[in-house]
Design a protein around this motif. Sequence first.
Motif, PDB file in Angstrom:
ATOM      1  N   THR A 338     -28.374 -12.990 -39.000  1.00 54.72           N
ATOM      2  CA  THR A 338     -29.027 -12.004 -38.143  1.00 54.72           C
ATOM      3  C   THR A 338     -27.988 -11.010 -37.646  1.00 54.72           C
ATOM      4  N   VAL A 339     -28.244  -9.720 -37.870  1.00 53.52           N
ATOM      5  CA  VAL A 339     -27.347  -8.663 -37.410  1.00 53.52           C
ATOM      6  C   VAL A 339     -27.888  -8.095 -36.098  1.00 53.52           C
ATOM      7  N   VAL A 340     -27.020  -8.001 -35.102  1.00 51.94           N
ATOM      8  CA  VAL A 340     -27.401  -7.476 -33.791  1.00 51.94           C
ATOM      9  C   VAL A 340     -26.469  -6.330 -33.423  1.00 51.94           C
ATOM     10  N   HIS A 341     -27.041  -5.215 -32.988  1.00 52.87           N
ATOM     11  CA  HIS A 341     -26.264  -4.111 -32.420  1.00 52.87           C
ATOM     12  C   HIS A 341     -26.543  -4.062 -30.922  1.00 52.87           C
ATOM     13  N   ALA A 342     -25.533  -3.740 -30.124  1.00 53.33           N
ATOM     14  CA  ALA A 342     -25.702  -3.759 -28.670  1.00 53.33           C
ATOM     15  C   ALA A 342     -24.913  -2.628 -28.029  1.00 53.33           C
ATOM     16  N   ARG A 343     -25.417  -2.179 -26.897  1.00 47.08           N
ATOM     17  CA  ARG A 343     -24.724  -1.159 -26.113  1.00 47.08           C
ATOM     18  C   ARG A 343     -24.963  -1.445 -24.633  1.00 47.08           C
ATOM     19  N   ARG A 344     -23.953  -1.213 -23.795  1.00 46.60           N
ATOM     20  CA  ARG A 344     -24.077  -1.459 -22.362  1.00 46.60           C
ATOM     21  C   ARG A 344     -25.129  -0.536 -21.751  1.00 46.60           C
ATOM     22  N   THR A 345     -25.968  -1.079 -20.883  1.00 49.08           N
ATOM     23  CA  THR A 345     -27.024  -0.270 -20.274  1.00 49.08           C
ATOM     24  C   THR A 345     -26.488   0.692 -19.224  1.00 49.08           C
ATOM     25  N   ASP A 346     -25.317   0.393 -18.656  1.00 52.38           N
ATOM     26  CA  ASP A 346     -24.770   1.291 -17.633  1.00 52.38           C
ATOM     27  C   ASP A 346     -23.921   2.408 -18.226  1.00 52.38           C
ATOM     28  N   GLY A 347     -23.856   2.483 -19.565  1.00 51.22           N
ATOM     29  CA  GLY A 347     -23.131   3.576 -20.203  1.00 51.22           C
ATOM     30  C   GLY A 347     -21.648   3.351 -20.357  1.00 51.22           C
ATOM     31  N   THR A 348     -21.115   2.245 -19.846  1.00 49.51           N
ATOM     32  CA  THR A 348     -19.685   1.987 -19.984  1.00 49.51           C
ATOM     33  C   THR A 348     -19.376   1.457 -21.381  1.00 49.51           C
ATOM     34  N   ARG A 349     -18.143   1.646 -21.793  1.00 50.97           N
ATOM     35  CA  ARG A 349     -17.708   1.177 -23.114  1.00 50.97           C
ATOM     36  C   ARG A 349     -17.395  -0.308 -23.045  1.00 50.97           C
ATOM     37  N   ALA A 350     -17.727  -1.005 -24.089  1.00 53.12           N
ATOM     38  CA  ALA A 350     -17.452  -2.436 -24.165  1.00 53.12           C
ATOM     39  C   ALA A 350     -16.069  -2.658 -24.771  1.00 53.12           C
ATOM     40  N   ASP A 351     -15.209  -3.402 -24.053  1.00 51.23           N
ATOM     41  CA  ASP A 351     -13.900  -3.723 -24.610  1.00 51.23           C
ATOM     42  C   ASP A 351     -13.987  -5.070 -25.336  1.00 51.23           C
ATOM     43  N   ALA A 352     -12.848  -5.526 -25.840  1.00 50.47           N
ATOM     44  CA  ALA A 352     -12.843  -6.741 -26.654  1.00 50.47           C
ATOM     45  C   ALA A 352     -13.309  -7.959 -25.862  1.00 50.47           C
ATOM     46  N   LEU A 353     -12.886  -8.055 -24.581  1.00 49.14           N
ATOM     47  CA  LEU A 353     -13.259  -9.214 -23.784  1.00 49.14           C
ATOM     48  C   LEU A 353     -14.752  -9.202 -23.478  1.00 49.14           C
ATOM     49  N   THR A 354     -15.274  -8.024 -23.120  1.00 44.93           N
ATOM     50  CA  THR A 354     -16.697  -7.910 -22.817  1.00 44.93           C
ATOM     51  C   THR A 354     -17.536  -8.187 -24.057  1.00 44.93           C
ATOM     52  N   ALA A 355     -17.112  -7.631 -25.190  1.00 47.56           N
ATOM     53  CA  ALA A 355     -17.845  -7.874 -26.434  1.00 47.56           C
ATOM     54  C   ALA A 355     -17.777  -9.347 -26.825  1.00 47.56           C
ATOM     55  N   GLY A 356     -16.627  -9.971 -26.608  1.00 42.35           N
ATOM     56  CA  GLY A 356     -16.510 -11.384 -26.906  1.00 42.35           C
ATOM     57  C   GLY A 356     -17.429 -12.231 -26.051  1.00 42.35           C
ATOM     58  N   ALA A 357     -17.585 -11.823 -24.785  1.00 42.65           N
ATOM     59  CA  ALA A 357     -18.503 -12.546 -23.904  1.00 42.65           C
ATOM     60  C   ALA A 357     -19.947 -12.397 -24.381  1.00 42.65           C
ATOM     61  N   LEU A 358     -20.292 -11.201 -24.862  1.00 44.56           N
ATOM     62  CA  LEU A 358     -21.635 -11.009 -25.415  1.00 44.56           C
ATOM     63  C   LEU A 358     -21.837 -11.918 -26.628  1.00 44.56           C
ATOM     64  N   GLY A 359     -20.830 -11.956 -27.512  1.00 46.07           N
ATOM     65  CA  GLY A 359     -20.940 -12.830 -28.673  1.00 46.07           C
ATOM     66  C   GLY A 359     -21.094 -14.286 -28.284  1.00 46.07           C
ATOM     67  N   ALA A 360     -20.341 -14.696 -27.251  1.00 48.22           N
ATOM     68  CA  ALA A 360     -20.448 -16.087 -26.801  1.00 48.22           C
ATOM     69  C   ALA A 360     -21.837 -16.386 -26.263  1.00 48.22           C
ATOM     70  N   SER A 361     -22.412 -15.431 -25.525  1.00 47.49           N
ATOM     71  CA  SER A 361     -23.749 -15.648 -24.976  1.00 47.49           C
ATOM     72  C   SER A 361     -24.807 -15.680 -26.072  1.00 47.49           C
ATOM     73  N   LEU A 362     -24.548 -14.992 -27.193  1.00 45.08           N
ATOM     74  CA  LEU A 362     -25.479 -15.021 -28.313  1.00 45.08           C
ATOM     75  C   LEU A 362     -25.189 -16.173 -29.267  1.00 45.08           C
TER      76      LEU A 362
END
Length: 519
Positions: A338-362
Amino acid sequence: MDESSMPSPSVTAPGPPTPPVPLAALLAREELGLRRIAGPADADLLWVHTSEMADPYPYLLGGELLLSAGVLLTDPDRYVARLVEAGAAALGFGVRPVHESVPEALVEACDRHGLPLLEVPPETPFTTIARAVWRLMAEARHRELRRVTRAQQALATAAARPDPVPAVLHQLAAHLDGRALLLTATGEELHTAGRGPSPETAAALARLAGLVTRDRPGAPASATDTAGGTHLSAYALGGEIHTPTRGDRHPQGQGQARGKRVTAPRPQAERLALALATRRREPGDHTVAGIAVVLLSLLTAPHRGTAAADRSAALVRLLLGASPSEVAPLLGPEGPWTVVHARRTDGTRADALTAGALGASLGSTLVDAGYGDGDAVRVLLQEPHAPAPQPGWTLGAATPTPLPALPTADLRAARALAHAEATRTPLATETPATGLASLIPPDRAAAHARTLLAPLTPPLAETLRCWLSLHGSWDRTAVALAVHRNTVRQRIGRCAELLGTDLDDMDVRTELWFALRQE
């Protein structure tokens, strides 16, 4: 009890959400001269909106302080009912020049429907009220940012200590003014910090930990509950411990006493959870907890093992010219993916740590941060289940697909993300052709699509596809494509001209939509 996905932590300054402005704080600004004359005293203001429409419902997002002079007010009860249905937080009614005083019927309607009603004196412009709300909101956000920043620095410092896990839990408990625990799936306390919870709270936390550490597809990455006025939450961690299986646990010395050889216990992986018990919840608490989740996941993760070595081998082989199909087995199951694309709702850029946390939650470590224009994240899920919406993120997902179709799934996920942003939905999924369309042989359908769409350039074809998917909405298509609505009109007009057809004809739209879905 509420199950949800883990809030993706933001470790940059714009991370925590903007705290709402309490209605009482606005009423305390004496220079505004506002007076509450109906409805409850408590409300949280997220925006300020001015409208003289008879029914502003379609233009409200929820949480607004709506300002109006009642120019078209004819039915106060229906007007207030629609505001409450739209989620408005309060109504500010300006007296004079339209009304000499607030209509009594409006006062009664606000009391009846539970909507705070403020009387705005003639000398107070609506813009002054809006500026006051934005100023209060900016002050609250600045305070919350400072609090989250201090917590982030303290947690990062604690993670560098010789005893990092207890240190991180101690700092987390201190900054959230509560109890922080590291629990196993069975509710066993490995580390704790903060004041001890009541037996009722401890039992509820153990239940939450078991919920988020369930080893099954679709298990939530976080869950919340309340017990005796205490706010509870649990977050699944990426790390785990290894314990002997129950059948292999022996009392110390038992085997030797009987002259039997005791075999070494077989290690069994056991997932971990971070559990929190706090008296209150602040807007930035999710961000602070998210930072702790990432740090604890890293601290409790097993050392480099087979999985990490396989992923490194896959990367090396790709760099040396291997095809994706050759290295895919090293990454896990063959599919579907399954391919997922994501973007922050507050308009901020996602860094490696934030993106990694998203991956962990998924539930995946296969994360690509900074995809495309730099603010989108791609996640590849190895389990064929639909992702759950993630607080703070807008997601677009393709349906599970086999390995050879991943490039197409990537395109569908990008389109789904654009659709989700245009329609303001937290998660959208774009699926391949189904129903009657699936009955046509793919090669014939693709040939027909190429012939029909040949006059269109790729940007025009994508604009037409997006416009049709959004039911011909100029504004939503503009949002999805990040262009001006006039640009959308020009492109659609050009499509109609090149195709020599009437795009208002439903038969034409249907055929074009079928053709565009073959891409």
